[in-house]
Write a protein that holds these residues in place. Structure first.
Motif, mmCIF file in Angstrom:
data_model
loop_
_atom_site.group_PDB
_atom_site.id
_atom_site.type_symbol
_atom_site.label_atom_id
_atom_site.label_comp_id
_atom_site.label_asym_id
_atom_site.label_seq_id
_atom_site.Cartn_x
_atom_site.Cartn_y
_atom_site.Cartn_z
ATOM 1 N N MET A 1 37.842 30.723 38.163
ATOM 2 C CA MET A 1 38.145 29.574 38.994
ATOM 3 C C MET A 1 39.400 29.974 39.744
ATOM 4 S SD MET A 1 37.458 26.812 36.055
ATOM 5 C CE MET A 1 36.099 26.558 35.208
ATOM 6 N N THR A 2 40.543 29.708 39.241
ATOM 7 C CA THR A 2 41.822 29.993 40.435
ATOM 8 C C THR A 2 41.879 31.450 40.871
ATOM 9 O OG1 THR A 2 43.111 30.141 38.484
ATOM 10 C CG2 THR A 2 42.925 28.224 39.488
ATOM 11 N N HIS A 3 41.457 32.262 40.120
ATOM 12 C CA HIS A 3 41.796 33.772 40.490
ATOM 13 C C HIS A 3 40.601 34.405 40.777
ATOM 14 C CE1 HIS A 3 45.590 32.705 38.929
ATOM 15 N NE2 HIS A 3 45.942 33.789 39.301
ATOM 16 N N ALA A 4 39.472 33.786 41.140
ATOM 17 C CA ALA A 4 38.044 34.557 41.247
ATOM 18 C C ALA A 4 38.095 35.374 42.496
ATOM 19 C CB ALA A 4 36.738 33.373 41.129
ATOM 20 N N ILE A 5 38.810 34.833 43.440
ATOM 21 C CA ILE A 5 39.106 35.590 44.700
ATOM 22 C C ILE A 5 39.713 37.083 44.563
ATOM 23 C CG2 ILE A 5 41.380 34.650 45.407
ATOM 24 C CD1 ILE A 5 40.605 34.305 48.104
ATOM 25 N N VAL A 6 40.388 37.209 43.357
ATOM 26 C CA VAL A 6 41.048 38.175 43.258
ATOM 27 C C VAL A 6 39.908 39.505 42.730
ATOM 28 C CG1 VAL A 6 42.852 39.614 42.064
ATOM 29 C CG2 VAL A 6 43.125 37.156 42.705
ATOM 30 N N PRO A 7 39.755 40.544 43.146
ATOM 31 C CA PRO A 7 38.936 41.376 42.725
ATOM 32 C C PRO A 7 39.150 41.788 41.345
ATOM 33 C CG PRO A 7 39.697 42.249 44.932
ATOM 34 C CD PRO A 7 40.662 41.253 44.475
ATOM 35 N N GLU A 8 38.079 42.061 40.644
ATOM 36 C CA GLU A 8 37.956 42.280 39.042
ATOM 37 C C GLU A 8 38.995 43.212 38.745
ATOM 38 O OE1 GLU A 8 34.847 42.695 35.646
ATOM 39 O OE2 GLU A 8 34.073 42.947 37.594
ATOM 40 N N GLU A 9 39.097 44.399 39.368
ATOM 41 C CA GLU A 9 40.042 45.536 39.092
ATOM 42 C C GLU A 9 41.494 44.894 39.131
ATOM 43 O OE1 GLU A 9 41.488 49.926 40.343
ATOM 44 O OE2 GLU A 9 39.384 49.243 41.140
ATOM 45 N N GLU A 10 41.885 44.032 39.984
ATOM 46 C CA GLU A 10 43.019 43.634 40.345
ATOM 47 C C GLU A 10 43.384 42.596 39.126
ATOM 48 O OE1 GLU A 10 45.892 43.627 42.237
ATOM 49 O OE2 GLU A 10 45.200 45.824 42.917
ATOM 50 N N ARG A 11 42.351 41.652 38.856
ATOM 51 C CA ARG A 11 42.612 40.751 37.698
ATOM 52 C C ARG A 11 42.996 41.276 36.471
ATOM 53 N NH1 ARG A 11 37.857 37.980 39.551
ATOM 54 N NH2 ARG A 11 36.591 38.824 37.807
ATOM 55 N N SER A 12 41.957 42.350 36.167
ATOM 56 C CA SER A 12 42.274 43.342 34.942
ATOM 57 C C SER A 12 43.624 43.871 34.933
ATOM 58 C CB SER A 12 41.292 44.328 34.871
ATOM 59 O OG SER A 12 41.434 45.092 33.719
ATOM 60 N N ALA A 13 44.092 44.124 36.042
ATOM 61 C CA ALA A 13 45.558 44.634 36.210
ATOM 62 C C ALA A 13 46.397 43.552 35.773
ATOM 63 C CB ALA A 13 45.841 45.296 37.398
#
Length: 411
Positions: free
Chosen positions: A350-362
């Motif tokens: 939802m709120t952070h779906a725009i962030v690439p998965e690798e960045e989200r993981s970091a």
């Protein structure tokens, strides 16, 4: 009104006075697009900046000005400028301080749309961003460049609730002439005032706790008159992200109860965090008010209270998170926060779906992470709903690992 009064009193009184013309207790709503001049000379003087007064609501409005004065007072700022949304305030701060080819340092965890804006600024303005994990003097020193102009922070970080030492990083930034911008939405000026720790600008998505009732969108940016003036007079005027008078009036109404609402939000959040920590279907709880939070002592020093936001990881990964969210009955599945009702959302989708998965993981945003904005309902009703939604996941405790749970409970 004396600034020696407590903030809870200034929320109700502060810069507000009964209407001089009518004696009305509530602040008047000046719902107009433009203002009439008494004569040509008055209009010419106001446009030339030679006389104070209102010209056009995109440039200024009495109801909007009253909100700006109220939030500036609470944050201990000289001035404030209101925007049509929280992202308007974020854009105003970053576009007001950064130019083509500049460099930005940023806390690793930020709101998804702020991350998207930084990508746009890289593409259109060649403004490069370096994300820094758990910003500290040493880590920032390794990332700084000659062209670094701004350090942008969220604390508590959305949605992991990491706390950043504002005193340390602001001292470091001042030594290098770098401006510090802090998103204070999660804490509000009731719980934390970044300008007191050396920040240059502080912003709020006023949509959240300041409004508090889920019926308005707005943003406010506070700081020195020197920094706020050009942002108000040039950037907001020309870009046009203007808060409407009616929305400012709703925010003025909501902010009067901010102190008492925050007390209840925090009291409920502290209890919910402890109950979640003890639940077998919960792998991890992030809440600055828990002694096992990595920055617990820092939060105690920097914040008056630990806030109304709780994040936690559930058993079962993405499927476990989906099952939990779909079983909620009273708590509302929605992406906002700071409402009187308890709101729940799934950051990764939802709120952070725009962030690439690798960045989200970091950032620490895993598929099993849930963000909880604890409302002011009766605590027993909040927990009853959360507990029944978690119940099916209890059977999956074995999949998460007994050793992990025992370590988590004793930490």
């Amino acid at each position: 009104m004396s600034h020696t009064q407590n903030r809870s009193t200034r929320l109700i009184h502060g810069t507000s006075q009964p209407c001089e013309q009518t004696g009305a207790l509530a602040p008047p709503l000046v719902q107009t697009s433009t203002f009439v001049f008494r004569d040509w000379q008055e209009g010419a003087r106001r446009f030339a900046g030679e006389e104070e007064g209102y010209v056009y609501t995109r440039l200024g409005n009495p109801t909007v000005s009253q909100l700006e004065e109220k939030v500036a007072d609470l944050e201990g700022a000289e001035a404030a400028v209101a925007f049509a949304s929280g992202m308007g305030a974020v854009s105003g701060a970053l576009m007001g301080l950064l130019g083509h080819g500049d460099h930005l340092l940023c806390s690793r965890g930020i709101y998804g749309c702020t991350h998207g804006l930084l990508g746009w600024m890289k593409e259109k303005m060649n403004v490069c961003t370096t994300f820094v994990d758990r910003p500290s003097r040493e880590r920032l020193e390794k990332a700084v460049r000659p062209e670094t102009k701004v350090l942008y922070l969220e604390t508590p970080v959305n949605p992991t609730l990491e706390i950043i030492d504002l005193n340390e990083v602001c001292l470091w930034a001042k030594e290098r002439g770098i401006k510090v911008v802090v998103d204070n939405t999660f804490a509000t000026p009731i719980l934390q005032r970044p300008l007191e720790w050396g920040a240059d600008l502080v912003l709020h998505s006023a949509t959240k706790y300041i409004g508090g009732h889920g019926d308005v969108i707005g943003g406010v940016l506070c700081g020195s008159s020197q920094l706020i003036g050009p942002i108000r007079d040039q950037l907001r005027k020309d870009v046009g992200a203007v808060l409407s008078p009616f929305d400012a009036w709703l925010l003025l109404r909501g902010i009067r109860t901010l102190a008492v609402r925050m007390e209840r939000h925090v009291a409920n959040a502290e209890k919910i965090a402890r109950l979640l920590l003890a639940h077998p279907a919960v792998k991890k709880v992030d809440y600055p008010g828990l002694p096992n939070h990595p920055q617990y002592r820092l939060a105690q020093r920097q914040m008056d209270l630990p806030g109304g936001m709780v994040s936690f990881q559930v058993c079962g990964g993405l499927e476990g998170a989906r099952l939990f969210l779909d079983r909620l009955k009273m708590c509302l599945l929605t992406v906002s926060l700071g409402d009187v009702a308890t709101l729940v959302q799934h950051p990764a989708s939802m709120t952070h779906a725009i962030v690439p998965e690798e960045e989200r993981s970091a950032m620490g945003i895993t598929d099993d992470l849930i963000r909880l904005s604890v409302g002011i309902e009766d605590i027993s009703d909040i927990w009853t709903d959360l507990e029944q939604a978690l119940h099916p996941l209890s059977e999956q405790v074995g999949e998460c690992g007994k050793e992990e749970f025992s370590c988590k409970k004793s930490s």
